[in-house]
Design an enzyme around this catalytic site. Structure first.
Site, PDB file in Angstrom:
ATOM      1  N   LYS A 134       0.843  -1.242  -0.078  1.00  9.84           N
ATOM      2  CA  LYS A 134      -0.073  -0.033  -0.190  1.00  9.84           C
ATOM      3  C   LYS A 134       0.773   1.330  -0.156  1.00  9.84           C
ATOM      4  O   LYS A 134       1.470   1.708   0.965  1.00  9.84           O
ATOM      5  CB  LYS A 134      -0.856  -0.056   1.355  1.00  9.84           C
ATOM      6  CG  LYS A 134      -1.969   1.347   1.329  1.00  9.84           C
ATOM      7  CD  LYS A 134      -1.458   1.938   2.515  1.00  9.84           C
ATOM      8  CE  LYS A 134      -2.152   3.549   2.467  1.00  9.84           C
ATOM      9  NZ  LYS A 134      -1.590   4.234   1.517  1.00  9.84           N
ATOM     10  N   GLU A 149       9.607   2.128  11.134  1.00  6.05           N
ATOM     11  CA  GLU A 149      10.587   3.095  10.624  1.00  6.05           C
ATOM     12  C   GLU A 149       9.984   4.664  10.650  1.00  6.05           C
ATOM     13  O   GLU A 149       9.029   4.754   9.702  1.00  6.05           O
ATOM     14  CB  GLU A 149      11.245   2.995   9.412  1.00  6.05           C
ATOM     15  CG  GLU A 149      11.831   1.754   9.341  1.00  6.05           C
ATOM     16  CD  GLU A 149      13.291   1.757  10.199  1.00  6.05           C
ATOM     17  OE1 GLU A 149      13.558   2.543  10.531  1.00  6.05           O
ATOM     18  OE2 GLU A 149      13.823   0.681  10.499  1.00  6.05           O
ATOM     19  N   CYS A 152      13.678  11.360   6.100  1.00  8.81           N
ATOM     20  CA  CYS A 152      13.996  11.055   7.524  1.00  8.81           C
ATOM     21  C   CYS A 152      15.046  11.358   8.188  1.00  8.81           C
ATOM     22  O   CYS A 152      15.074  11.682   9.399  1.00  8.81           O
ATOM     23  CB  CYS A 152      13.084   9.735   7.627  1.00  8.81           C
ATOM     24  SG  CYS A 152      14.161   8.287   6.839  1.00  8.81           S
ATOM     25  N   GLU A 176       9.680  17.391  14.292  1.00  8.13           N
ATOM     26  CA  GLU A 176      10.074  17.340  13.004  1.00  8.13           C
ATOM     27  C   GLU A 176       9.367  18.127  12.262  1.00  8.13           C
ATOM     28  O   GLU A 176       7.944  18.244  12.248  1.00  8.13           O
ATOM     29  CB  GLU A 176       9.677  15.860  12.578  1.00  8.13           C
ATOM     30  CG  GLU A 176      10.139  15.317  11.016  1.00  8.13           C
ATOM     31  CD  GLU A 176       9.757  13.963  10.939  1.00  8.13           C
ATOM     32  OE1 GLU A 176       8.768  13.406  11.085  1.00  8.13           O
ATOM     33  OE2 GLU A 176      10.707  13.099  10.245  1.00  8.13           O
TER      34      GLU A 176
HETATM   35  P1  NAD Z   1       2.421   9.151   7.103  1.00  6.66           P
HETATM   36  O1  NAD Z   1       2.734   8.445   8.411  1.00  6.66           O
HETATM   37  O2  NAD Z   1       1.367  10.175   7.137  1.00  6.66           O
HETATM   38  O3  NAD Z   1       2.067   7.998   5.905  1.00  6.66           O
HETATM   39  C1  NAD Z   1       2.830   6.744   5.684  1.00  6.66           C
HETATM   40  C2  NAD Z   1       1.940   5.665   5.133  1.00  6.66           C
HETATM   41  O4  NAD Z   1       1.019   5.207   6.105  1.00  6.66           O
HETATM   42  C3  NAD Z   1       1.096   6.164   4.077  1.00  6.66           C
HETATM   43  O5  NAD Z   1       0.987   5.356   3.115  1.00  6.66           O
HETATM   44  C4  NAD Z   1      -0.337   6.580   4.501  1.00  6.66           C
HETATM   45  O6  NAD Z   1      -1.064   6.527   3.669  1.00  6.66           O
HETATM   46  C5  NAD Z   1      -0.274   5.555   5.509  1.00  6.66           C
HETATM   47  N1  NAD Z   1      -1.188   5.534   6.702  1.00  6.66           N
HETATM   48  C6  NAD Z   1      -1.720   6.612   7.244  1.00  6.66           C
HETATM   49  N2  NAD Z   1      -2.608   6.417   7.861  1.00  6.66           N
HETATM   50  C7  NAD Z   1      -2.914   5.040   8.184  1.00  6.66           C
HETATM   51  C8  NAD Z   1      -3.245   4.256   9.000  1.00  6.66           C
HETATM   52  N3  NAD Z   1      -4.317   4.474  10.001  1.00  6.66           N
HETATM   53  N4  NAD Z   1      -3.210   2.748   8.813  1.00  6.66           N
HETATM   54  C9  NAD Z   1      -2.329   2.062   8.008  1.00  6.66           C
HETATM   55  N5  NAD Z   1      -1.629   3.177   7.048  1.00  6.66           N
HETATM   56  C10 NAD Z   1      -1.701   4.371   7.435  1.00  6.66           C
HETATM   57  O7  NAD Z   1       3.900   9.650   6.631  1.00  6.66           O
HETATM   58  P2  NAD Z   1       4.327  10.321   5.026  1.00  6.66           P
HETATM   59  O8  NAD Z   1       3.755  11.584   5.290  1.00  6.66           O
HETATM   60  O9  NAD Z   1       3.894   9.415   3.997  1.00  6.66           O
HETATM   61  O10 NAD Z   1       5.966  10.417   5.513  1.00  6.66           O
HETATM   62  C11 NAD Z   1       6.699  11.291   6.041  1.00  6.66           C
HETATM   63  C12 NAD Z   1       7.065  10.522   7.438  1.00  6.66           C
HETATM   64  O11 NAD Z   1       7.605   9.308   7.264  1.00  6.66           O
HETATM   65  C13 NAD Z   1       7.709  11.387   8.360  1.00  6.66           C
HETATM   66  O12 NAD Z   1       7.632  11.361   9.499  1.00  6.66           O
HETATM   67  C14 NAD Z   1       9.322  10.715   8.070  1.00  6.66           C
HETATM   68  O13 NAD Z   1      10.221  11.030   8.909  1.00  6.66           O
HETATM   69  C15 NAD Z   1       9.076   9.308   8.141  1.00  6.66           C
HETATM   70  N6  NAD Z   1      10.060   8.508   7.184  1.00  6.66           N
HETATM   71  C16 NAD Z   1      10.669   7.740   7.709  1.00  6.66           C
HETATM   72  C17 NAD Z   1      11.805   7.025   7.451  1.00  6.66           C
HETATM   73  C18 NAD Z   1      12.536   5.836   8.120  1.00  6.66           C
HETATM   74  O14 NAD Z   1      13.089   5.100   7.822  1.00  6.66           O
HETATM   75  N7  NAD Z   1      12.601   6.041   9.555  1.00  6.66           N
HETATM   76  C19 NAD Z   1      11.835   6.905   5.898  1.00  6.66           C
HETATM   77  C20 NAD Z   1      11.019   7.765   5.129  1.00  6.66           C
HETATM   78  C21 NAD Z   1       9.909   8.457   5.943  1.00  6.66           C
END
Ligand code: NAD
Length: 498
Positions: free
Chosen positions: A177, A252, A286, A388
């Site tokens: 997804k 992550e 991230c 962040e």
């Molecule tokens: P997000 O948490 O909004 O979304 C991530 C994914 O989760 C998306 O596919 C989203 O549709 C899905 N999602 C949202 N609500 C959900 C739920 N209730 N149940 C299941 N899935 C759900 O994050 P984003 O805006 O896409 O990405 C940015 C964030 O990701 C930042 O906080 C960044 O630091 C983090 N990030 C971390 C790493 C790492 O390896 N530590 C790498 C890249 C990004």
């Protein structure tokens, strides 16, 4: 107007529409007039179909010899290589980072896929002597079953491959997804897997929102492990959804990464590192450098060199090779950036040194552009020093000496990446030992991980797992310890060998 293409879900080896009949648009953040495609706005029923297909496929895929599974992975890596430029351009169009960086993203997929294909002939377990005669002992990895893969938009192909390739080579099946901002890269990735002979049901793709697709995925009892990369808030939800029936989850999440510049640092090198760390991917990594913790003795000198370089950064459409920094991924991400700039301006003592505004004129008119922004005189307790932001905003925090720098570096909720600039090997090792993050750099910025070392963070960044390297195998397999007694008699461990 050019015709907008409609893309489908991939379930059980077929490209299919969602039963909902609904779609969502994929808009270019550099030019919102451009719609890159319509994607399926799926829901629970689509997810359940995909999980059922993955469950069925697991029965046979787990029995395919791992080196044979790996042969498909090698083909996928070759195939992606052949279309690297096309995939990179499309990724820049859907999420905004500059073309050099999307080429890096696709390259990471190729690297990870080759690396994990190598695991087809490794996946080493242990053999060890028994305390009893005529008894043999070993441990082997076994796959878990269906893996739910939830990815963010900032590394749309790379992060999918970090999860899916180890899962597949170990004999698991997957339902992917992707984030709603980057479904095209996920379709491209899935198509390559299909073309290279991955059997039906082994990898399934369902597009749609977190609430309509993510929720049904994380609560589906036929999923054995959820591997999630995204925000800490959503990670908490994933964790609690998996907890009641102890399904595994690998998380992550966010970061608040710092570069420490000690008083003996090579200043020009540190300036280069801060520019790349803070403004690469428009600060949307991230591991992005969000704090620069600098010895007070160097503070002025550093800013005198850093700020003109920030000013010279060329902001624009990432497809232009001359551009250094693209737009934010979306209007809401841009709004978050603007809110934090406001918060920074209101923090008592912090000083906006450069940037701070949305770019709206001329070529910026139709995109989500923001100036690269630097705050000075930031103190560790300020919100811009702790939370962040995920945008092109960096806080410079002056401190006295290395001990204080390390204390400030550690004093945030997150623990993903950190770095130190120093010429003194003793101080470099001390900092490496005392900074509590999952990733640490010496004389390099906080970004730049390679696929064959573990990747992940401590504290609220992660839940103790790592992806990449052989550490990733632990997420997608469980150990089975096997005892083979060939003595022909009953032998009792801890009793018969006294
Ligand atoms: P997000 O948490 O909004 O979304 C991530 C994914 O989760 C998306 O596919 C989203 O549709 C899905 N999602 C949202 N609500 C959900 C739920 N209730 N149940 C299941 N899935 C759900 O994050 P984003 O805006 O896409 O990405 C940015 C964030 O990701 C930042 O906080 C960044 O630091 C983090 N990030 C971390 C790493 C790492 O390896 N530590 C790498 C890249 C990004």
């Amino acid at each position: 107007m050019a015709k907008v293409k409609t893309y489908k879900n991939y379930i059980d080896g077929e490209w299919v529409s969602s039963h909902t009949g609904r779609t969502f648009d994929n808009i270019n953040p550099a030019d919102t007039r451009q719609n890159l495609g319509r994607f399926q706005r799926s829901d629970k029923k689509d997810v359940d179909r995909a999980v059922a297909a993955a469950k069925k496929a697991f029965k046979t895929w787990r029995l395919v010899p791992a080196p044979k599974r790996a042969e498909i992975l090698y083909r996928i890596a070759d195939r992606i290589w052949a279309d690297k430029e096309k995939f990179s351009q499309q990724m820049t169009m859907e999420m905004g980072k500059i073309i050099a960086e999307t080429r890096g993203d696709v390259q990471e997929v190729i690297d990870m896929t080759y690396y994990m294909a190598g695991e087809g002939r490794r996946q080493f377990g242990q053999t060890t002597p028994s305390e009893l005669q005529n008894k043999f002992m070993m441990s082997v990895r076994q796959p878990l079953g269906v893996c739910g893969i939830i990815t963010p938009w900032n590394f749309p192909m790379a992060i999918a491959s970090w999860k899916i390739m180890p899962a597949l080579v170990l004999g698991n099946t997957c339902v992917l997804k992707p984030a709603t901002y980057t479904p095209l890269s996920a379709v491209n990735f899935t198509k390559m897997c299909e073309e290279c002979g991955l059997p039906p049901g082994v990898l399934n793709l369902v597009t749609g929102s977190g609430s309509e697709v993510g929720e049904p995925l994380i609560t589906n009892k036929d999923i054995s492990v959820i591997s999630f990369t995204g925000s800490t808030e959503v990670g908490q939800r994933v964790s609690s959804a998996c907890a009641p029936d102890f399904r595994h989850c690998h998380l992550e999440m966010g970061g608040k990464n710092a570069i420490m510049i000690l008083d003996d640092a090579k200043l020009d090198l540190a300036v280069d590192g801060c520019l790349w760390g803070a403004f690469g991917t428009t600060g949307q990594r991230c591991t992005a450098t969000s704090r620069i913790i600098i010895d007070k003795k160097l503070y002025r000198k550093f800013l005198n060199r850093f700020l003109p370089r920030v000013k010279a950064l060329r902001v624009g459409n990432g497809l232009d090779e001359k551009v250094d920094m693209g737009p934010s991924v979306s209007e809401s991400q841009l709004k978050t950036v603007m809110e934090y700039v406001k918060i920074g301006q209101e923090e008592d003592g912090a000083k906006l040194l450069i940037g701070g505004k949305r770019l709206t004129r001329g070529k910026y008119r139709n995109g989500f552009y923001h100036e690269p922004t630097v705050f000075g005189n930031v103190t560790p307790g300020m919100r811009i020093a702790k939370e962040e932001i995920f945008g092109p905003v960096v806080s410079v925090i002056p401190v006295n000496g290395m001990k204080k720098a390390i204390e400030v570096c550690n004093n945030v909720a997150y623990g993903l990446s950190a770095s130190v600039y120093t010429q003194d090997v003793n101080r470099a090792f001390t900092a490496m030992r005392d900074v509590y993050t999952g990733i640490f750099y010496v004389n390099a910025p906080t970004i730049g991980a390679e696929v064959h070392l573990p990747f992940g963070g401590t504290k609220v960044t992660g839940n103790g797992h790592r992806e990449a390297g052989i550490a990733a195998l632990d997420v997608f397999s469980e150990w089975k310890s096997v005892y083979i007694d060939f003595s022909g008699t009953i032998q009792r461990a801890q009793i018969d060998n006294q």
